[in-house]
Design a protein around this motif. Structure first.
Motif, PDB file in Angstrom:
ATOM      1  N   THR A 391     -12.669  -1.949   2.877  1.00 26.42           N
ATOM      2  CA  THR A 391     -11.229  -2.029   3.171  1.00 26.42           C
ATOM      3  C   THR A 391     -10.522  -2.918   2.154  1.00 26.42           C
ATOM      4  OG1 THR A 391     -11.719  -1.744   5.483  1.00 26.42           O
ATOM      5  CG2 THR A 391      -9.558  -2.621   4.975  1.00 26.42           C
ATOM      6  N   PHE A 395      -7.402  -1.797  -0.228  1.00 26.68           N
ATOM      7  CA  PHE A 395      -6.094  -2.441  -0.388  1.00 26.68           C
ATOM      8  C   PHE A 395      -5.858  -2.825  -1.856  1.00 26.68           C
ATOM      9  CE2 PHE A 395      -6.216  -4.070   4.293  1.00 26.68           C
ATOM     10  CZ  PHE A 395      -5.867  -2.807   4.721  1.00 26.68           C
ATOM     11  N   PHE A 399      -2.691  -0.659  -3.051  1.00 27.02           N
ATOM     12  CA  PHE A 399      -1.454  -1.440  -3.223  1.00 27.02           C
ATOM     13  C   PHE A 399      -1.394  -2.077  -4.611  1.00 27.02           C
ATOM     14  CE2 PHE A 399      -1.887  -2.160   1.542  1.00 27.02           C
ATOM     15  CZ  PHE A 399      -0.830  -1.344   1.879  1.00 27.02           C
ATOM     16  N   TRP A 401      -3.040  -4.712  -5.324  1.00 28.13           N
ATOM     17  CA  TRP A 401      -2.912  -6.127  -4.999  1.00 28.13           C
ATOM     18  C   TRP A 401      -4.097  -6.905  -5.544  1.00 28.13           C
ATOM     19  CZ3 TRP A 401      -1.525  -6.402   0.955  1.00 28.13           C
ATOM     20  CH2 TRP A 401      -0.174  -6.045   1.116  1.00 28.13           C
ATOM     21  N   SER A 406      -5.352  -8.884  -0.704  1.00 29.43           N
ATOM     22  CA  SER A 406      -6.031  -7.822   0.053  1.00 29.43           C
ATOM     23  C   SER A 406      -6.902  -8.424   1.154  1.00 29.43           C
ATOM     24  CB  SER A 406      -6.912  -6.976  -0.875  1.00 29.43           C
ATOM     25  OG  SER A 406      -6.153  -6.526  -1.957  1.00 29.43           O
ATOM     26  N   LEU A 409      -4.628  -9.506   4.090  1.00 24.66           N
ATOM     27  CA  LEU A 409      -4.174  -8.396   4.941  1.00 24.66           C
ATOM     28  C   LEU A 409      -5.342  -7.886   5.804  1.00 24.66           C
ATOM     29  CD1 LEU A 409      -1.999  -6.433   5.842  1.00 24.66           C
ATOM     30  CD2 LEU A 409      -2.686  -4.891   4.018  1.00 24.66           C
ATOM     31  N   ALA A 410      -6.506  -7.734   5.177  1.00 17.59           N
ATOM     32  CA  ALA A 410      -7.673  -7.258   5.945  1.00 17.59           C
ATOM     33  C   ALA A 410      -7.989  -8.243   7.075  1.00 17.59           C
ATOM     34  CB  ALA A 410      -8.885  -7.095   5.025  1.00 17.59           C
ATOM     35  N   LEU A 533      -1.587   5.476   3.649  1.00 25.14           N
ATOM     36  CA  LEU A 533      -1.957   4.696   2.465  1.00 25.14           C
ATOM     37  C   LEU A 533      -2.677   5.585   1.452  1.00 25.14           C
ATOM     38  CD1 LEU A 533      -1.719   1.792   1.656  1.00 25.14           C
ATOM     39  CD2 LEU A 533      -3.977   1.364   2.583  1.00 25.14           C
TER      40      LEU A 533
END
Ligand code: PFF
Length: 558
Positions: A391, A395, A399, A401, A406, A409-410, A533
């Motif tokens: 994951t 991200f 994104f 990022w 990342s 957010l995770a 996404l």
């Protein structure tokens, strides 16, 4: 295909083998496997287990290593990116790849909760070990240092109140609940290691944890194997316990006192034994859940993936069949007798009720209890990192990022799921719903999706070429044929049986049970998020490829 992420690699080949083995070796090996063996007829379970290992685990995990490295060479690391790159940008397959990150991510939401049980048990035992030195301490106010609770009922009651089994929300009532604090600590350790990166975080930790796990396991096994026929036990010895695991037929004593000879065919003709064995292999080897695919995408192009894959699977099997098989099954039989399965309901009872009871009865049991739960905790951490990394890579790539953003957010999304699991603890219902849908059902679906992808989209020839690339000994090409003609149909049959046996009841449960509905709503929101996404990221990658835009300092056209 444009390369979109900053290049990260494993530091060494042994590092990647240890990291993948670390992903595979976890609670599934030391808690789930012994529970499954005992509940499904001992030796009779081992026959479908070994068949599934040979027909599914070994060939399919090789195919996943090859797929991941191929995607990695094109600059992608998440399953979404790998499917996108390998399929040449086909949206449907990309979305399926994106969804592949869902199962490990959601499994982690309750996996860290169980990790924290192991941590607290280990610390409680440590308090007992240090007591004679005047340094004893107790994590739980109502229990003396160490875990000496005398009876199975007391152990069971202790475990139940620790995890809040009688009431939802009970863990949140105690502002200083040790379990909540431990869960937060486990999550923090997990995300911190992932934040440190592939070689500096995950690989380094696995290199430290692997020898520690091995030493703890060997010490516990030596202790268990030298117990003789323990007092307070069932009169059976260590060898009787091993015999239970390896002998498909044996005598059991019914409650009426009647002695019965088990029949191997009773277990082998029961589809449930085959389903349980195959599901155990999926979970234990971590196949098709995005972890191996993501980890192998960080391998350097010229490394031997056939050998690495085989080494990681062999390490997992050694830990499961030899270490866990010696450490957990014989004591359960020695103390509870051949009918042990009737005396505990689940794998959790084996680990958190039966074995602590056994440790109390053995000399220096506090010390060995500490080693056992420490090794469980370490093995769980190395697995959780691999559950989240797909994951985080997703991200980072979609994104664009940084790793830090990342990971944050995770961690936030993970926390929401973990709060659901920690709140709805009555009969561990939320944990059970999460576990059934994500650790039992989804792996069956994804193993079919991924194997179809490899056979029909990527193609057997590409798979064979990738597998051979960098190998010191040419890998036998029948592996490719086995994946196509044996593993794939075998999986379809097993999944058909599994769905027929399990899905009806579980779907009815979702219709009737509020916690199951809430959990399902949560899964659906994540599915929606990942789908959007995936579509957004793939569209952008395609636009960038068409425009030939360089977006990263490392960007080259592969
Ligand atoms: N194989 C791990 C265990 O036995 O506990 C669990 C696991 C890790 C499953 C990573 C799936 C995965 F992707």
């Amino acid at each position: 295909m444009a390369q979109i992420a900053k290049k990260e690699h494993w530091g060494s080949q042994i590092g990647v083998v240890l990291a993948v083995a670390g992903s595979a070796v976890g609670l599934g090996n030391f808690l789930r496997f012994p529970g499954q063996v005992v509940n499904h007829g001992g030796g009779a379970f081992m026959i479908p287990y070994i068949i599934s290992l040979l027909l599914i685990a070994i060939p399919i995990s090789m195919s996943e290593w090859a797929l991941g490295r191929c995607g990695g060479r094109k600059g992608f690391h998440s399953p979404l990116g790998v499917y996108h790159a390998v399929s040449g940008g086909r949206t449907g397959w990309g979305v399926l790849g994106g969804l592949n990150a869902l199962a490990p991510f959601v499994i982690n939401m309750y996996y860290i909760f169980i990790e924290s049980w192991c941590l607290l048990y280990a610390l409680q035992y440590l308090g007992g070990v240090l007591q004679p030195l005047g340094l004893g301490f107790s994590i739980f106010s109502e229990v003396e240092p160490g875990l000496r609770l005398a009876t199975t009922e007391n152990y069971s009651g202790f475990f139940g109140s620790l995890v809040g089994i009688s009431e939802n929300g009970s863990l949140f009532k105690l502002t200083s609940s040790p379990l909540l604090i431990a869960t937060i600590l486990c999550a923090a350790a997990n995300f911190l290691l992932i934040f440190l990166g592939i070689s500096k975080g995950i690989e380094k930790f696995c290199k430290i944890a692997a020898p520690l796990i091995l030493v703890c396991a060997i010490l516990v096994i030596v202790r268990v194997a030298t117990l003789g026929t323990p007092e307070g036990g069932s009169g059976l010895s260590f060898l009787d316990g091993l015999g239970f695991m390896w002998n498909p037929t044996r005598e059991i004593t019914l409650e009426t006192g009647e002695i019965l000879q088990t029949n191997i065919w009773d277990s082998l003709l029961d589809p449930d034994t085959w389903l349980a064995a195959t599901a155990q292999i999926f979970f234990s080897v971590s196949i098709c859940l995005g972890a191996i695919c993501t980890y192998s995408s960080y391998i350097r192009p010229k490394e031997d993936i056939a050998l690495s894959s085989l080494s990681a699977t062999a390490t997992n099997e050694f830990c499961e069949v030899v270490l866990a098989g010696f450490m957990a099954i014989p004591p359960a039989i020695m103390f509870l007798g051949m009918n042990a399965a009737d005396k505990f309901g689940s794998s959790f009872s084996l680990g958190f009720v039966v074995l602590p009871n056994v440790f109390e009865l053995m000399p220096f049991g506090q010390f060995f209890g500490f080693l056992f739960f420490l090794l469980l905790f370490l093995a769980a951490i190395t697995s959780s990192m691999s559950l989240v990394q797909p994951t985080v890579a997703l991200f980072q790539e979609s994104f664009r990022w940084s790793r830090g953003a990342s990971v944050i957010l995770a961690a936030i999304i993970n926390l929401i799921g973990t709060i659901i699991v920690c709140w709805y603890t009555q009969n561990l219902v939320a944990l059970d719903v999460f576990d059934f849908w994500l650790a039992n059902c989804t792996p069956f679906i994804f193993v079919i999706i991924q194997t179809s992808f490899i056979i029909f989209v990527w193609g057997s020839a590409n798979f064979a070429t990738e597998l051979a690339e960098g190998s010191k000994i040419k890998p036998p090409l029948f592996i490719v044929k086995i994946v196509k003609y044996v593993s794939f149909p075998y999986l379809l049959i097993i999944f058909g049986f599994w769905a027929w046996q399990n899905l009806g009841d579980r779907i009815r449960e979702v219709a009737a049970n509020r916690v199951a509905q809430l959990s399902f709503g949560f899964f659906m929101s994540l599915i929606l998020l990942l789908t959007l996404l995936a579509i957004m990221a793939m569209n952008r990658w395609k636009r960038e490829e068409q425009a030939g835009i360089a977006l990263d300092p490392n960007e080259k056209n592969a």
